[in-house]
Scaffold this motif. Sequence first.
Motif, PDB file in Angstrom:
ATOM      1  N   VAL A  85       0.856  -1.183   0.000  1.00  0.00           N
ATOM      2  CA  VAL A  85       0.000   0.000   0.000  1.00  0.00           C
ATOM      3  C   VAL A  85       0.896   1.238   0.000  1.00  0.00           C
ATOM      4  CG1 VAL A  85      -1.967  -1.109   1.132  1.00  0.00           C
ATOM      5  CG2 VAL A  85      -0.181  -0.067   2.525  1.00  0.00           C
ATOM      6  N   HIS A  86       0.454   2.293  -0.678  1.00  0.00           N
ATOM      7  CA  HIS A  86       1.244   3.516  -0.815  1.00  0.00           C
ATOM      8  C   HIS A  86       0.280   4.688  -0.888  1.00  0.00           C
ATOM      9  CE1 HIS A  86       4.517   0.795  -2.000  1.00  0.00           C
ATOM     10  NE2 HIS A  86       3.551   0.156  -2.633  1.00  0.00           N
ATOM     11  N   GLY A  87       0.780   5.898  -0.654  1.00  0.00           N
ATOM     12  CA  GLY A  87      -0.139   7.012  -0.777  1.00  0.00           C
ATOM     13  C   GLY A  87       0.506   8.375  -0.799  1.00  0.00           C
ATOM     14  N   TYR A  88      -0.208   9.278  -1.458  1.00  0.00           N
ATOM     15  CA  TYR A  88       0.154  10.688  -1.463  1.00  0.00           C
ATOM     16  C   TYR A  88      -0.517  11.325  -0.257  1.00  0.00           C
ATOM     17  CZ  TYR A  88       2.348  10.409  -5.998  1.00  0.00           C
ATOM     18  OH  TYR A  88       3.205  10.102  -7.026  1.00  0.00           O
ATOM     19  N   CYS A  89       0.301  11.831   0.661  1.00  0.00           N
ATOM     20  CA  CYS A  89      -0.188  12.478   1.872  1.00  0.00           C
ATOM     21  C   CYS A  89      -0.139  13.985   1.645  1.00  0.00           C
ATOM     22  CB  CYS A  89       0.674  12.090   3.068  1.00  0.00           C
ATOM     23  SG  CYS A  89       0.688  10.307   3.399  1.00  0.00           S
ATOM     24  N   MET A  90      -1.302  14.615   1.748  1.00  0.00           N
ATOM     25  CA  MET A  90      -1.457  16.023   1.408  1.00  0.00           C
ATOM     26  C   MET A  90      -1.665  16.863   2.668  1.00  0.00           C
ATOM     27  SD  MET A  90      -1.543  15.265  -1.887  1.00  0.00           S
ATOM     28  CE  MET A  90      -2.075  16.696  -2.760  1.00  0.00           C
ATOM     29  N   ASP A  91      -0.920  17.962   2.714  1.00  0.00           N
ATOM     30  CA  ASP A  91      -1.097  18.946   3.776  1.00  0.00           C
ATOM     31  C   ASP A  91      -1.303  20.291   3.082  1.00  0.00           C
ATOM     32  OD1 ASP A  91      -1.257  20.202   6.215  1.00  0.00           O
ATOM     33  OD2 ASP A  91       0.905  20.234   6.549  1.00  0.00           O
ATOM     34  N   GLY A  92      -2.565  20.638   2.861  1.00  0.00           N
ATOM     35  CA  GLY A  92      -2.865  21.823   2.070  1.00  0.00           C
ATOM     36  C   GLY A  92      -2.416  21.596   0.634  1.00  0.00           C
ATOM     37  N   ASP A  93      -1.539  22.472   0.145  1.00  0.00           N
ATOM     38  CA  ASP A  93      -1.052  22.327  -1.232  1.00  0.00           C
ATOM     39  C   ASP A  93       0.332  21.689  -1.294  1.00  0.00           C
ATOM     40  OD1 ASP A  93       0.361  24.431  -0.159  1.00  0.00           O
ATOM     41  OD2 ASP A  93       0.122  25.750  -1.889  1.00  0.00           O
ATOM     42  N   LYS A  94       0.756  21.047  -0.234  1.00  0.00           N
ATOM     43  CA  LYS A  94       2.065  20.383  -0.190  1.00  0.00           C
ATOM     44  C   LYS A  94       1.887  18.867  -0.075  1.00  0.00           C
ATOM     45  CE  LYS A  94       4.720  24.119   0.376  1.00  0.00           C
ATOM     46  NZ  LYS A  94       4.701  25.010  -0.717  1.00  0.00           N
ATOM     47  N   ILE A  95       2.871  18.144  -0.606  1.00  0.00           N
ATOM     48  CA  ILE A  95       2.872  16.684  -0.596  1.00  0.00           C
ATOM     49  C   ILE A  95       4.048  16.209   0.247  1.00  0.00           C
ATOM     50  CG2 ILE A  95       3.161  14.610  -2.023  1.00  0.00           C
ATOM     51  CD1 ILE A  95       1.866  16.258  -4.306  1.00  0.00           C
ATOM     52  N   LEU A  96       3.793  15.218   1.068  1.00  0.00           N
ATOM     53  CA  LEU A  96       4.826  14.622   1.904  1.00  0.00           C
ATOM     54  C   LEU A  96       5.620  13.597   1.092  1.00  0.00           C
ATOM     55  CD1 LEU A  96       6.137  13.837   4.691  1.00  0.00           C
ATOM     56  CD2 LEU A  96       4.270  12.180   4.902  1.00  0.00           C
TER      57      LEU A  96
END
Length: 163
Positions: free
Chosen positions: A33-44
């Motif tokens: 499993v994998h994912g794009y973690c979003m904090d507002g307009d930024k990606i972790l």
Amino acid sequence: MSKSIYADWSGHHVKLTWIPGNTYPDHGKVTSVHGYCMDGDKILLVHVAGRGFNIPGGHVEQGETPDQAFHREALEEGCVEGDIGLLGMIEVSNEDNPLYDPSGKYPFIGYQLFYRMDITACLPFSREHETLCRIWVEPGEVPYVMNDHELALLILEEALSQK
């Protein structure tokens, strides 16, 4: 939109097919499993020892659902928690892989699930697991920082469209 590519994984010739959507395959065939973690307009992005910068993710452990596994991986690697939604999956096929071992740990056809997480808690970074550091990048910078196959950017587009 589905798209297929071939990749060389340590000498193994595997076919990777991106299948967008929120339908889960048989959990027994989900390998990671994998994912794009979003904090507002930024990606972790996290720097995992030996892999460089990538999105959080990893293997599903015995007794976990894929959703539980992704929450655990995001917490272990990025020290973040949040609300998730399934974006789709990559079907990993060994149909053209002459090195495939039917008695090995991976199925002939397996699946990697991909999520979008909207971060609700960013915890102090601990370095307790294989992650060396974390960074926050703008979506347009991801191709210059993350070293992965072209499907990763297609999945990023899907994650960004889910706002």
